[in-house]
Structures are given as C-alpha cells and as structure tokens.
Design an enzyme around this catalytic site. Structure first.
Site, short mmCIF file in Angstrom:
data_model
loop_
_atom_site.label_atom_id
_atom_site.label_comp_id
_atom_site.label_asym_id
_atom_site.label_seq_id
_atom_site.Cartn_x
_atom_site.Cartn_y
_atom_site.Cartn_z
CG ASP A 450 -5.90 27.40 37.83
OD1 ASP A 450 -4.98 26.71 38.31
OD2 ASP A 450 -6.18 27.43 36.61
CG ASP A 517 -3.57 21.65 33.19
OD1 ASP A 517 -4.66 21.65 33.78
OD2 ASP A 517 -2.78 22.60 33.22
C1 DGJ Z 1 -4.76 25.73 34.41
C2 DGJ Z 1 -5.86 24.75 34.67
O1 DGJ Z 1 -5.33 23.52 35.05
C3 DGJ Z 1 -6.74 24.64 33.43
O2 DGJ Z 1 -7.75 23.68 33.63
C4 DGJ Z 1 -7.34 25.99 33.14
O3 DGJ Z 1 -8.21 26.37 34.17
C5 DGJ Z 1 -6.24 27.02 32.97
N1 DGJ Z 1 -5.33 27.02 34.08
C6 DGJ Z 1 -6.83 28.40 32.80
O4 DGJ Z 1 -5.88 29.37 32.74
#
Ligand code: DGJ
Length: 699
Positions: A450, A517
């Site tokens: 991430d 997201d």
């Molecule tokens: C952003 C990601 O897009 C989410 O799926 C998740 O992993 C969060 N970060 C965790 O902090």
C-alpha cells in the site's frame, strides 16, 4: 522480416500494423506512415517534403519529428532539453547509424550532437504478435563534464494528418477513480500529468486517440501507455497545421538529471499501437501487453478474504482466526491480514516503519495465525506499506533523516505519515533486509503493498536535488524487484489508497492492483469497465464488501466482483446462514468460470446510461467457453430493455446456454441480439459452452 530497410528509411511491421520512419535532409528522424500494414513495400510513402509556411513556421516546425530536441526554428514541444556545462541550452542531434538486433525485432538509431559529446539512442522494439511497438531512448554523456537534462521524454508520435481526433483518457480522485473522458482535442497543447511521485488517482499515464465515429467495435484508434509509476507527463498538441503530435515520459516539472561524464539515462518505455477494430481491438492488444508484464501471468488468482472493511486496525490472533474460520467455510483460498498487525499500530497515528508483529496483538508472532489459516486449507497474505513512516515509530526515532524533507521546512504529514526517501540506497537496503526477514520467517503467499499519500518536501542533498523524483521510483523498483526475485512465489498487489498506483510500470512487480477504496457495486461497474479498457481482468482485484448491502442483493454484488479477481471484504461474521450459503454458491460458481474471466478476452458492451445497464462477456483463451454478465444498476427510468450480442466466438462452432434455452453458432450469437428487461440491481450470469457435452455450468 518485421524491420524492413527501404530506400526511404525503415518500415516496422507487426502482425497487422506498420510504422514507417525516415530521415530529414538534416538527418533527424521523422514519421512517414502509421496505420494498417500495407500490401506492398512500395506502398509506404517516402517522407513528405514538409514545406515551411513563413519565417515563423519553417520546415523544422511542421515536420513530424520522432524525437525532437530543443533547437533552431522548431518551436514545438521538444522531447529533449539540455544544458551543457558552458551554458549552451539547445541540442543538435544528427543521425549516425542504425542497428538492427534481437532477431530483427529491435531497431536502434544512433544520434550524436554536432558539437557536444552527447549521444542519444532512439530505440524501437516490435512486439509483432500483439501489434505493439515499444519505444524508449538512452541518452549518454561521452564527455568529461556533466550535462543537465531538463526534459528527457521517452518518445513523440504523430497521428495521421487529415483526421479529426478525440482523446480518451482516465481521470479521478480518491474513492472515485477511473472516470473515462473522451474529448475532441482542442487546438493548442493539452497536458495530462502527475506531480505526486506516483502515477496517481487523478490522471492515468495512457491515452487512446480515436475518430469521433470510432466505437467499441468499429473504427480506428491509436494508443499509448507509459511503463512508469512516478510523476509523468503527456503533451498532446493539436497544431494550427491541423496535425496532432503527442509526447510522453517522466514529468519535466521539478525535474533535472545531472548526466555525469560517462553516465547514461534510460527513459521508461512507451508502448504504442494502432487498432482498426474499435476500442475493443486496442484493449485486447493492451491486455496482451500487460499480461506479458505481470510476474505470474498464467496463475489463476485465488479467491481472497480481507477483513479491513470489517475490522479496520483492530486485528489480533483471536479475531482474525474467527474471520478465517468463516472464510474457509465459504470457499476462500487466500486469507489476507490488512493494516494493524505490526508494532504500535492501533490507528493510523503510529507504527508505520516497524515491520514486526505487535507483541500485544500477536504475542507469539504471526506463526500461530498462519498455521491456523493453513490448517483450514488457505494461503496467508499480509498488508505492508513499506515506503512510509509515522513520526511515532521506532524507525523514525532512530532515523528521522530517512524521511523526505527540507531541513528548513516543516514536514507535511498526510494520514499522520511521512514518506521514506527511497532515493537513498541505505533506505532501500534497510527495506530489502527488513521485508526479506518478514518473508523468510513467515509463510506468506501474498503481499498487499500500500501507499497512502504522495510525496512532499522532496529534498535531496545530491549535486542535482531535482533528481529525487526519478531516483525515488528507481529505488522503489529496486526494492520491489529484489523482493520479487528473492520470493518468486509471492503474489503482489499494488494499492495506493485505492487506485493511486495502478499502472503498467507497477505491473512488472505486482500481479494485481486495487482499483479503488470505493467498493459500492454501482460505482465499481463504470470503474471496472474503464480499467478493463487498458488492463486485463486477472490484474483487477474486486471485493464484495458491505457497501450497497441495503439496496443490492448479494448476487448482484458478487457478480460485479466476479468480473475480475474475486475477493470478499465484508464483515462475514454478520452474515446469517442463508447469506453464507449464497456466498458459498457464488464463490463456487466463480471458481468454475475464473479461467474464462481471468485468462480470457474481455468484450465490453456499450453501457446504457438511460436504463442503467452494463454488460460484458469473457471468452476463454481457446474460444470454447464464454461467461456473459449483464447488470442493471439503479435507474429512475421505468422498465427499459437492453440488447446484447455475444462477439468473439468461433463463427462455425455451436454454443449453448441451457439457462437461456438457446443453442446457436458463434456467428448467430454475434448477430442475434438477446433482450434483457432487468429490474434495478438485478444481474445475470450465463455460461456459453461450445459443442454441448451435457455439462453446462449455468447459474
Ligand atoms: C488503503 C487501502 O486502500 C485499504 O484497502 C486498506 O488497506 C487501508 N489503506 C489500510 O490502511
């Protein structure tokens, strides 16, 4: 022979298309032709004489140069802009010689500056079978003083004159990625870029250029995509001579590269292509390209579960085991633990940088959970965010200088975190060592990588501070590439707060990307539809979550996610027995068709915004099976029909879909429309099988 040397220069032929270049009287490189392959070699025209117009618009200004430098009377956007040690700031490159290598699929043309020891290799590599040409340059300093590069784009290309063009590109923002834009190219210069250190949620480093009448299935289209994950730029100039020139590469904003004596700079590759079967045709070439890049092209992606949306940071051995038990019952194959597992991480305020299990949550490390997951028959995956550091972390307390910063400025946080300076070799080495330890000490099959903010205060104390953007990305590639090579069985996912780094460059390291997201299915439908214009479905991770559960049936939510690599991210501890049983069935259905979805060809249908319909179908690599999805997202319109034809089947073979009670030839499926009258949030999945053998997989 795909590279033909003819009296006028070079013709690069791929399976169906051709690109011809030649030299101007000044020995610069220019475009002769780009379009379908022509029947005879002498069909390819010589370089036209590009007459000047006035003293303000000389021949240099109107010639379609392939790699223009800033010089003389050009006054066009150059690909290369330099400053030499004596303050001279233009570059006069002259052709020296051509080299054809690699079984005649790579043409390299050497150009030297007329006065300074600067050499540029302009490279074309044919991916002939998929009708794509790779282009990049290597810039070398053969002298003994540094040369500063102020712009070093990868390539310029030109659309055939005498056409009207629209540019198709993708814009967005966090939670709202992958919006498709299709606009006529206005006179003047259109600039798309990222200044964020990543490819970004906002613009995507790829574009298609099509005539106004080009549709999904018909018409011509020219496309380009950049293999790079950092700040980039695309400049599309619609000139007053009614020509269109487009260039692309590493962003020249806040960019400078000090090319030391004896050093070279290799620009990232741009892949360009031409298709005459509509946008669909371009997509299939782009999909074939991306499939060549990912580390595990053949492997079918497992169905995964991830509790992030259910638990956020509240993970520990007991609760994760509970989720794992239910996930295994549903048929999940890969259990992924997201954010919250490492030292000091109970919110987004602390912990990033300390990549070891939090002793309170995992007193005996990750092994007890991993063993539990494996005993349930699943693989284990883990979330990391290696490029980041919270000021509240052991790593930051030990190495505050490792974060990007200017000594005289405050450090801007976003989500309470700073960015590690991956341009620094010591930071790269630290990450390689730390993550190698994590991966060797634990049986980890999948990593979600991430990145939840962009770069600010990009300070660098090297002789050229503006190199930091480029060096950061090189550092990222070194870290990720080393880990990929050391742990070849690991499947990697690229996530950047959703789809902030979902580009061709990262797909050399990651097998799949997290699109957004936003997992609300009616928002996902257009995002997926647009993503699939550029990238294949095995790279598209799609979770069923609780977003939209009040309005949309589970089947609709699953069907949307079944159009990529299926995952579940809902709070499955709240699903009742009936929901669990339905999910189990849908996961089993997905497993029966995932080879068609993930490895097949994608055919998108024109969405119907009035009725809220989307449809797409996938045809297996051997063309013997097909999975057709039709959706009706909510629409205030009353009942409204939608018609679908199924293209891409073998024309003569007979295909049956028992649930539809239809059996007809591939040609028949392509030409006899199916009518759908769906209710809002209703979806359908049909499987078509060639030569019915008594075993339909109909749902
Ligand atoms: C952003 C990601 O897009 C989410 O799926 C998740 O992993 C969060 N970060 C965790 O902090």
């Amino acid at each position: 022979m795909p590279i033909i040397v003819d009296p006028h220069g070079y013709v690069l032929e791929t399976a169906h298309h051709a690109y011809a270049i030649g030299l101007t009287p000044e020995k610069e490189l220019a475009l002769r032709y780009w379009g379908p392959k022509l029947p005879h070699r002498d069909d390819y025209p010589p370089l036209p004489r590009h007459e000047g117009w006035a003293s303000f618009n000389g021949a240099e200004h109107v010639t379609p140069h392939e790699y223009p430098t800033y010089r003389g009377n050009k006054f066009t956007e150059p690909c290369l802009k330099t400053t030499f040690a004596d303050g001279v700031r233009d570059t006069w490159l002259t052709f020296q010689r051509a080299i054809i290598v690699d079984e005649e699929d790579t043409l390299t043309l050497r150009f030297d500056d007329d006065h300074y020891p600067l050499r540029v290799y302009v490279v074309y590599r044919l991916l002939a079978d998929i009708d794509v040409i790779e282009r990049y340059v290597e810039i070398q300093n053969h002298g003994d003083t540094p040369i500063t590069l102020e712009r070093a784009f990868s390539a310029m290309w030109h659309l055939p004159p005498a056409g009207r063009y629209e540019m198709i590109h993708f814009t967005g923002r966090w939670f709202d990625e992958w919006q498709m834009q299709r606009d006529p190219l206005p006179r003047g210069i259109t600039r798309l870029d990222s200044k964020r250190g990543t490819s970004s949620h906002h613009h995507h480093p790829a574009a298609l250029f099509a005539h106004p009448h080009t549709t999904e299935t018909h018409g011509e289209c020219w496309f380009a995509t950049l293999e790079y994950s950092g700040s980039w730029a695309l400049l599309a100039e619609h000139t007053d001579f009614d020509t269109v020139r487009v260039s692309m590469g590493v962003n020249d904003w806040d960019f400078a590269h000090r090319l030391e004596a004896g050093a070279s700079f290799i620009a990232p590759s741009v892949f360009v292509g031409y298709a005459d079967g509509g946008l669909q045709d371009a997509s299939q070439r782009l999909h074939a390209l991306a499939r060549r890049k990912v580390p595990h092209p053949q492997q079918l992606r497992p169905v995964l579960y991830n509790s992030w949306e259910a638990t956020a940071f509240h993970v520990d051995v007991q609760s994760q085991k509970r989720y794992a038990d239910i996930a295994a019952e549903l048929g999940v194959e890969l259990f992924v633990m997201d954010d919250g597992w490492f030292h000091g991480r109970s919110s987004d305020a602390a912990g990033l940088g300390d990549w070891f299990p939090d002793p309170k949550k995992f007193p005996d490390g990750l092994k007890p959970l991993i063993d539990h997951v494996k005993a349930l028959g699943m693989q284990f995956g883990l979330w990391i965010e290696p490029e980041m550091v919270n000021p509240d972390s052991d790593l930051y307390r030990a190495h505050p200088d490792w974060a990007l910063h200017y000594p005289t400025r405050a450090r801007t946080t976003a989500r309470n975190q700073l960015v590690l300076n991956l341009a620094r070799p010591d930071v790269q080495d630290y990450l390689i060592d730390t993550l190698s330890r994590l991966l060797s000490e634990n049986d980890i099959a999948f990593i979600k990588w991430d990145m939840n903010r962009n770069l600010t205060e990009a300070g660098w104390d090297g002789p050229e501070p503006k190199e930091v953007w480029w060096r950061y990305v090189e550092g990222l590639y070194r870290v990720w590439g080393t880990l990929r090579d050391r742990f070849p069985r690991v499947i990697w996912q690229s996530c950047s707060g959703g789809g902030g780094r979902a580009d061709l460059g990262i797909l050399r390291f990651a097998d799949q990307v997290w699109l957004s997201d936003n997992t609300e299915p009616t928002r996902r439908l257009p995002m997926q539809h647009h993503y699939l214009m550029l990238y294949p479905p095995n790279t598209l991770e799609a979770w069923v979550t609780d977003m939209g559960w009040e309005q949309m049936p589970l089947t609709f939510r699953f069907h949307v996610s079944m159009c990529g690599s299926l995952g579940v991210g809902a709070n499955i501890t709240r699903w009742d027995d009936a929901q669990q049983a339905a999910a189990r069935d849908l996961i089993a259905q997905y497993k029966a068709i995932r080879h068609i979805v993930q490895q097949g060809r994608v055919y998108r249908h024109e969405p119907d915004p009035r009725g809220g319909y989307y449809a797409l179908h996938f045809v297996s690599a051997d063309q013997r099976e097909c999975a057709l999805f039709v959706f009706r997202a909510y629409s205030p319109e009353p009942a409204h029909p939608y018609y679908v034809t199924v293209r891409g089947l073998l024309p003569e073979a007979r295909y049956g879909a028992a649930a539809l009670g239809i059996s007809r030839s591939g040609t028949g499926w392509a030409h006899v429309p199916l009518r759908f009258d769906l209710q809002p949030f209703e979806s359908r999945l049909y499987v078509l099988k060639a030569e019915y053998d008594g075993e339909y997989h109909d749902f």
